[in-house]
Design an enzyme around this catalytic site. Sequence first.
Site, short mmCIF file in Angstrom:
data_model
loop_
_atom_site.label_atom_id
_atom_site.label_comp_id
_atom_site.label_asym_id
_atom_site.label_seq_id
_atom_site.Cartn_x
_atom_site.Cartn_y
_atom_site.Cartn_z
N GLY A 10 0.69 -1.16 0.14
CA GLY A 10 0.15 -0.11 -0.04
C GLY A 10 0.63 1.28 0.07
N ILE A 11 1.93 0.99 -0.46
CA ILE A 11 3.05 2.19 -0.50
C ILE A 11 2.59 3.48 -1.48
N GLN A 14 -2.27 6.98 0.63
CA GLN A 14 -2.16 8.30 1.43
C GLN A 14 -1.16 7.90 2.43
N ASP A 15 -1.37 6.97 3.21
CA ASP A 15 -0.35 6.45 4.18
C ASP A 15 0.98 6.02 3.71
N ARG A 35 1.19 -2.29 -7.58
CA ARG A 35 0.33 -3.10 -8.44
C ARG A 35 0.83 -2.84 -9.99
N ARG A 36 0.76 -3.73 -10.83
CA ARG A 36 0.91 -3.39 -12.14
C ARG A 36 -0.23 -2.93 -12.89
N GLN A 90 -8.33 -2.59 -0.12
CA GLN A 90 -9.44 -1.88 -0.68
C GLN A 90 -9.96 -1.15 0.45
N SER A 91 -9.76 0.19 0.32
CA SER A 91 -10.13 0.80 1.63
C SER A 91 -11.30 1.74 1.62
N THR A 134 -8.74 -0.71 11.98
CA THR A 134 -9.31 0.35 11.71
C THR A 134 -10.61 0.68 12.53
N GLU A 136 -13.65 1.33 11.71
CA GLU A 136 -14.73 0.93 11.33
C GLU A 136 -15.04 -0.40 11.78
N TYR A 159 -16.21 -3.94 4.12
CA TYR A 159 -14.86 -3.47 4.30
C TYR A 159 -14.26 -3.94 5.96
N LYS A 163 -11.63 -6.56 7.93
CA LYS A 163 -10.67 -5.98 8.68
C LYS A 163 -10.53 -6.48 10.17
P1 NAP Z 1 -5.51 4.44 0.39
O1 NAP Z 1 -4.72 5.58 -0.04
O2 NAP Z 1 -6.60 3.61 -0.40
O3 NAP Z 1 -4.24 3.30 -0.14
C1 NAP Z 1 -4.32 1.88 -0.29
C2 NAP Z 1 -3.11 1.16 -0.75
O4 NAP Z 1 -3.53 -0.22 -1.12
C3 NAP Z 1 -2.76 1.64 -2.23
O5 NAP Z 1 -1.40 1.79 -2.34
C4 NAP Z 1 -3.32 0.47 -3.15
O6 NAP Z 1 -2.46 0.74 -4.32
C5 NAP Z 1 -2.99 -0.54 -2.25
N1 NAP Z 1 -3.81 -1.66 -2.76
C6 NAP Z 1 -5.02 -1.98 -2.84
N2 NAP Z 1 -5.50 -3.31 -3.08
C7 NAP Z 1 -4.02 -3.78 -3.13
C8 NAP Z 1 -3.64 -5.20 -3.49
N3 NAP Z 1 -4.62 -5.97 -3.69
N4 NAP Z 1 -2.37 -5.54 -3.64
C9 NAP Z 1 -1.34 -4.43 -3.19
N5 NAP Z 1 -1.83 -3.02 -2.87
C10 NAP Z 1 -3.03 -2.80 -2.94
O7 NAP Z 1 -5.59 3.91 1.84
P2 NAP Z 1 -4.90 4.73 3.12
O8 NAP Z 1 -5.76 5.75 3.57
O9 NAP Z 1 -3.63 5.14 2.81
O10 NAP Z 1 -4.97 3.78 4.35
C11 NAP Z 1 -3.97 2.78 4.17
C12 NAP Z 1 -4.52 1.51 5.19
O11 NAP Z 1 -4.88 1.91 6.58
C13 NAP Z 1 -5.31 0.62 4.50
O12 NAP Z 1 -5.44 -0.63 4.79
C14 NAP Z 1 -6.61 1.39 5.05
O13 NAP Z 1 -7.73 0.37 5.10
C15 NAP Z 1 -6.24 1.47 6.51
N6 NAP Z 1 -6.92 2.55 7.37
C16 NAP Z 1 -7.26 3.91 6.84
C17 NAP Z 1 -7.66 4.59 7.44
C18 NAP Z 1 -7.82 6.20 7.06
O14 NAP Z 1 -8.69 6.97 7.52
N7 NAP Z 1 -7.17 6.56 6.13
C19 NAP Z 1 -7.82 4.55 8.80
C20 NAP Z 1 -7.71 3.20 9.31
C21 NAP Z 1 -7.38 2.15 8.55
P3 NAP Z 1 -3.24 1.16 -5.59
O15 NAP Z 1 -2.63 2.76 -5.42
O16 NAP Z 1 -2.60 0.66 -6.70
O17 NAP Z 1 -4.61 1.54 -5.59
O1 F7E Z 2 -17.12 8.46 4.84
C1 F7E Z 2 -20.28 9.93 4.92
C2 F7E Z 2 -19.99 8.42 5.04
O2 F7E Z 2 -15.71 7.56 2.87
C3 F7E Z 2 -17.11 9.07 6.07
C4 F7E Z 2 -11.69 4.95 5.25
O3 F7E Z 2 -10.41 5.45 5.12
O4 F7E Z 2 -12.19 5.78 7.37
C5 F7E Z 2 -12.68 5.87 6.08
O5 F7E Z 2 -13.69 5.37 5.98
C6 F7E Z 2 -18.57 9.55 6.40
C7 F7E Z 2 -19.51 8.14 6.05
O6 F7E Z 2 -14.75 7.40 5.32
C8 F7E Z 2 -20.52 11.05 1.50
O7 F7E Z 2 -21.57 7.87 4.92
C9 F7E Z 2 -21.62 11.43 3.26
O8 F7E Z 2 -20.52 7.91 7.27
O9 F7E Z 2 -14.75 9.44 4.06
P1 F7E Z 2 -15.46 8.07 4.21
P2 F7E Z 2 -15.08 6.15 6.01
O10 F7E Z 2 -16.34 5.28 5.51
O11 F7E Z 2 -15.29 6.62 7.66
C10 F7E Z 2 -12.02 4.41 8.04
C11 F7E Z 2 -11.43 4.46 9.44
C12 F7E Z 2 -11.19 3.58 7.37
O12 F7E Z 2 -10.71 2.52 7.60
C13 F7E Z 2 -11.58 3.39 5.82
O13 F7E Z 2 -10.31 2.76 4.97
O14 F7E Z 2 -19.07 10.24 5.58
N1 F7E Z 2 -20.43 10.56 3.57
N2 F7E Z 2 -21.53 11.76 2.15
C14 F7E Z 2 -19.78 10.31 2.56
N3 F7E Z 2 -18.57 9.62 2.13
C15 F7E Z 2 -17.85 9.43 1.22
N4 F7E Z 2 -17.05 8.94 0.90
N5 F7E Z 2 -18.65 10.35 0.00
C16 F7E Z 2 -19.80 11.26 0.28
O15 F7E Z 2 -20.24 11.70 -0.76
#
Ligand code: NAP
Ligand code: F7E
Length: 338
Positions: A10-11, A14-15, A35-36, A90-91, A134, A136, A159, A163
Amino acid sequence: MTGKRAFITGITGQDGYYLTRLLLEQGYDVHGLVRRTSSMPRRRIDQLREEMPDYAERITLYYGDVTDASGVIRIVMEQEPDEVYNLAAQSHVRVSFDNPAYTQAVNADGCLHLLEAVRLLNQRKPVKFYQASTSEMYGGIPGTAPQSETTPFHPRSPYASAKVAAFHHTVNYREAYGIFACNGILFNHESPLRGENFVTRKITLAAARIRAGLQSQLALGNLDVMRDWGYAGDYVEAMWLMMQQDESDDFVIASGETHSIRELLDLAFGAVNLDWQDYVVIDKRYLRPTEVEFLRGDASKARRVLGWQPKTSFEELVQMMVDSDCQLAADERRRECS
Ligand code: NAP
Ligand code: F7E
């Protein structure tokens, strides 16, 4: 220089950007799985290489996919990292309802493949494993008490269910094989590099583009939810700190505050002197079959054990994202006018 080698799945996310940046600054060599695809999705890594040209050579990328167990195990066994960070997922929660089996394969089975790789390598040399868990996973927990490491899970999406499985795989490998394996239970964290279809970035980008005359409306889903939002740059420090402990454990990482989407809209549109009520429309395509209504994390264990606490307030985060998106909108406008 630490002389340490980290492997990050996941390099390109964002993270991945913020963690790679931190590890390079700490003296690590960083190896990452990409990923290719038909186009090169390396926007964030390319940006990092430009921002840190002296460190660029210390990033090595490998083609692979966490669903391909043999490929992942081969890379880990050949590269012998000291630390493995599994960020690949698949985040997108809403998208996971559309492709549940795929989400399970990446988010749960992918973690298991990494754990197998770490178990095998650990027979040869010590290796530490981080799983991106997460908030979630708490999902439908009733009430408004802050969620901590002892709060039971109640996943509300494919999702989140995947997790939860990955969380338990990680704990099980720790207990069964004695490997260093930790879960960071991170609450929502955002940044100017957040994917554009998450709600924070969707809002800050829309505010900036509407101000610049590039967009006229913003379609959103459920506005009645509360989230604990922090800054990704702060949260990757917690990931790294967890991996520097002598014993592995699981930690909630959160700001401890919760805010509504309406507050987010007020701040983001307010920053560009607009009233969001003039532009926001509700579109049911963005609603979820089951919703997570309320999240607020209790990160007191991380504060006590890791000495971690967030540095960036919610207001500073939103301002940072709006500023960055205003710059992007200005660039887009210049391109349109030239
Ligand atoms: P992100 O921006 O969606 O990045 C996801 C990464 O995973 C991307 O590099 C993506 O590659 C890669 N990936 C997806 N499917 C893959 C596969 N099958 N094989 C290899 N790589 C794959 O997510 P993020 O916000 O940086 O979050 C990083 C991690 O923390 C995720 O596991 C997410 O579920 C978890 N998390 C995020 C949050 C948050 O608020 N941001 C909170 C809690 C947990 P591509 O660039 O090719 O798509
Ligand atoms: O939604 C509401 C939506 O998609 C936040 C991921 O990084 O954080 C993320 O998951 C809230 C939800 O984030 C729209 O229904 C309203 O209640 O920004 P989100 P998420 O679902 O909280 C957790 C911690 C992770 O682990 C996940 O990987 O916002 N909402 N209107 C909307 N959300 C989206 N995306 N788009 C809208 O139009």
